[in-house]
Design an enzyme around this catalytic site. Structure first.
Site, short mmCIF file in Angstrom:
data_model
loop_
_atom_site.label_atom_id
_atom_site.label_comp_id
_atom_site.label_asym_id
_atom_site.label_seq_id
_atom_site.Cartn_x
_atom_site.Cartn_y
_atom_site.Cartn_z
N THR A 68 22.25 48.55 39.83
CA THR A 68 21.04 48.17 40.55
C THR A 68 21.28 47.98 42.04
OG1 THR A 68 20.40 46.94 38.61
CG2 THR A 68 19.22 46.41 40.65
N GLY A 98 24.64 44.65 37.24
CA GLY A 98 25.61 44.65 36.15
C GLY A 98 24.90 45.02 34.86
N1 GLY Z 1 21.36 45.82 35.77
C1 GLY Z 1 20.60 46.96 35.48
C2 GLY Z 1 20.40 47.21 34.08
O1 GLY Z 1 21.06 46.66 33.23
O2 GLY Z 1 19.53 48.01 33.77
#
Ligand code: GLY
Length: 310
Positions: free
Chosen positions: A151, A203
């Protein structure tokens, strides 16, 4: 008043350089972080966000994004949206709504179409090739989450003291269709309160959402902790809880800033890059790592910046 911006991963650098100009100029943190996230979404080299993101099991790019205004608590979010160029702008538009602020799948696409957002095929040849390679390498039931950068989460503070946060991602590589991670979930992937500060996470969403970590960081800052202490306390607590309850904790990294422009970062992995710009600091890429319950970070070299996208 002071201003600042902090974002997850080296991929935020070019966007943060643009955001810096806007914030220096007295523009709103909402505009600054939208510009920054859009630059990441538009770049096919950044393979976990927007155009050229990594596909799901069916070779489709499903995107999640969210926006929060720390003055008004307005939130807008989209999940599993396909074939629209800038999910972050759709999320921002949803902040204008009183109801229906978090839309997913076809509903999100219908809203985006009605509002005139640009439709685009988000799958690149590279993403298709990666998908084919991965599919031939392993059986689908043995698939593990894509481990690496994911992200883009950007926190901004403007000269008027407004704090805002935005997130955007294509989520986990080879995820099931319809899977949504932490990024569009308020309190997990993001949270902002201009009276205190704002935070964003990156994450493995399935673990991040177990700790509502972005809200927890803002809550700890409200208790008086410096952003660095708040970030580390929240990540260490969730990391330890997950290990004790489930035997393991997947990747969790966070960035945060308080309404004075002081910032913090924490991670439970070995290499988490992030980018900061404040009144006192030009846009700078750092690399954080985790050891013995402590997050430390160093400035990235120009050579590292030139040779890494994550
Ligand atoms: N952190 C982004 C996801 O797990 O989609």
């Amino acid at each position: 008043m002071s201003w600042g911006v902090i974002g997850t991963w080296r991929m935020a650098l070019e966007g943060i350089m643009e955001a810096e100009k806007l914030l220096k100029d007295g523009k709103s943190s909402l505009d600054a972080i939208e510009v920054a996230v859009k630059m990441v979404e538009d770049c096919p080299e950044y393979r976990s966000v927007g155009y050229g993101g990594l596909p799901n099991r069916d070779c489709e790019i499903e995107l999640d994004a969210a926006f929060m205004d720390g003055d008004t608590f307005s939130i807008g979010a989209v999940g599993s949206i396909k074939d629209f160029k800038n999910p972050i702008s759709i999320a921002r538009k949803l902040m204008d709504e009183r109801y229906n602020i978090f839309l997913v799948g076809q509903g999100a696409e219908r809203y985006a179409h009605t509002m005139g957002f640009q439709r685009t095929n988000m799958l690149t040849d590279y993403s298709k090739e990666e998908w084919k390679k991965k599919k031939s390498e392993i059986k689908l039931d043995k698939l593990k989450a894509y481990d690496g950068h994911d992200t883009v989460g950007i926190v901004g503070l403007d000269r008027n003291g407004k704090m805002a946060v935005a997130t955007s991602t294509s989520g986990l590589f080879m995820k099931r269709s319809g899977r949504i991670g932490d990024s569009p979930l308020s309190g997990s992937g993001f949270y902002a309160d201009s009276e205190i500060g704002a935070a964003s996470a990156t994450g493995v969403g399935e673990d991040i959402m177990k700790g509502c970590i972005s809200y927890e960081i803002v809550r700890l800052m409200e208790e008086g902790l410096h952003p660095q202490e708040a970030a580390e306390k929240a990540v260490n607590k969730l990391n330890q809880k997950l290990i004790s309850k489930r035997g393991e904790a997947k990747d969790i990294s966070v960035v945060c800033m308080n309404n004075k422009g002081e910032w913090g970062v924490a991670t439970n992995i070995n290499k988490f890059s992030f980018v900061v710009a404040t009144e006192a600091e030009e846009p700078t890429v750092y690399i954080a790592s985790f050891s013995d319950g402590k997050t430390t970070y160093v400035k990235a070299t120009q050579e590292w910046i030139d040779t890494h996208t994550e």
